[in-house]
Design an enzyme around this catalytic site. Structure first.
Site, PDB file in Angstrom:
ATOM      1  N   LYS A 225       0.853  -1.189   0.000  1.00  0.00           N
ATOM      2  CA  LYS A 225       0.000   0.000   0.000  1.00  0.00           C
ATOM      3  C   LYS A 225       0.892   1.243   0.000  1.00  0.00           C
ATOM      4  O   LYS A 225       1.806   1.371   0.822  1.00  0.00           O
ATOM      5  CB  LYS A 225      -0.852  -0.017   1.255  1.00  0.00           C
ATOM      6  CG  LYS A 225      -2.158   0.691   1.157  1.00  0.00           C
ATOM      7  CD  LYS A 225      -2.838   0.550   2.495  1.00  0.00           C
ATOM      8  CE  LYS A 225      -4.297   0.840   2.451  1.00  0.00           C
ATOM      9  NZ  LYS A 225      -4.816   0.977   3.821  1.00  0.00           N
TER      10      LYS A 225
HETATM   11  C1  E4P Z   1      -7.861   2.154   3.584  1.00  0.00           C
HETATM   12  O1  E4P Z   1      -7.385   1.101   3.204  1.00  0.00           O
HETATM   13  C2  E4P Z   1      -7.699   2.717   4.933  1.00  0.00           C
HETATM   14  O2  E4P Z   1      -7.128   1.753   5.791  1.00  0.00           O
HETATM   15  C3  E4P Z   1      -8.985   3.107   5.592  1.00  0.00           C
HETATM   16  O3  E4P Z   1     -10.121   2.650   4.983  1.00  0.00           O
HETATM   17  C4  E4P Z   1      -8.980   4.357   6.341  1.00  0.00           C
HETATM   18  O4  E4P Z   1     -10.229   4.626   6.896  1.00  0.00           O
HETATM   19  P1  E4P Z   1     -10.504   5.646   8.061  1.00  0.00           P
HETATM   20  O5  E4P Z   1     -10.928   6.934   7.460  1.00  0.00           O
HETATM   21  O6  E4P Z   1     -11.616   5.015   8.840  1.00  0.00           O
HETATM   22  O7  E4P Z   1      -9.233   5.777   8.862  1.00  0.00           O
END
Ligand code: E4P
Length: 220
Positions: free
Chosen positions: A86
């Site tokens: 990622k």
């Molecule tokens: C994406 O892969 C992120 O881990 C994630 O969905 C972030 O979400 P949040 O806004 O709840 O931190």
């Protein structure tokens, strides 16, 4: 639409995997910090997640330059066959995405908030693109509408490799519904929202009635 779980918590992953509908996991530095993760355990922890899940597991790089991201990405990708790297949506991230993708490493481009960012990620070879929904809602914008634009734009083109949209920053069963109706490929859902997706008041009510009626049969 496939369900990914957005967590670094092994117990949550094991429980949701046992439902039989889990297709992958996404993690990020905040989620690892939330479970009290330590730097020295990070790679082992990702390996454990990869063993628990039959599907792609995203582990995020923390370096800021393309060279740092590529080096970290190679290390992460070597941990398991189902590891996805990622990478944040920055200029350096795009360059790292191109290098890693050319090496056959799957990249999930994260922190995507616009059509232009999503298109650039796809053109740089990203296998997965993660537009965030809830964080738009947090600032009184329409996260679902933003996601819809990304899904439509990416669907307009052939990038020469498979690209899947991961609806990220999901907060509710309604976000899941909206993502599915517009044709997002995947929703990555936190544990609490995943549990809410199973629930419906009419299901609970229906079960109570079945149980009450069955009791009449048993006691007749
Ligand atoms: C994406 O892969 C992120 O881990 C994630 O969905 C972030 O979400 P949040 O806004 O709840 O931190």
């Amino acid at each position: 639409m496939k369900f990914f779980l957005d967590t670094a918590d092994l117990d949550e992953i094991a429980e949701i995997a046992s439902w039989g509908a889990l297709a992958g996991v996404t993690t990020n530095p905040s989620l690892y910090a939330k479970i009290g993760g330590k730097l020295e355990d990070f790679q082992d922890h990702l390996k454990k997640i990869c063993e628990l899940v039959d599907g792609p597991v995203s582990g995020e790089v923390t370096g800021e330059t393309r060279d740092e991201m590529v080096a970290e990405g190679r290390e992460l990708a070597a941990l398991a066959d189902n590891m996805v790297v990622k990478i944040p949506m920055t200029v350096e991230g795009l360059a790292a995405c191109r290098t890693l993708s050319d090496e056959g490493i799957d990249v999930n481009m994260t922190l995507v908030f616009s059509v232009a960012q999503a298109l650039l990620a796809a053109r740089a070879g990203a296998r997965y693109i993660s537009p965030f929904v809830g964080r738009f809602d947090d600032i009184c914008e329409n996260g679902v509408a933003q996601l819809e634009e990304v899904v439509a734009a990416i669907g307009n083109y052939d990038f020469g490799h498979e690209v899947e949209i991961i609806a990220a920053s999901i907060r509710s069963a309604n976000h899941v519904r909206e993502a599915a109706l517009m044709g997002a490929d995947i929703a990555t859902v936190p544990y609490s929202a995943m549990k809410k997706c199973v629930m419906h008041p009419l299901t609970t009510q229906g079960l109570e009635k079945f149980a009450a009626d069955w009791a009449k049969v048993v006691n007749a």
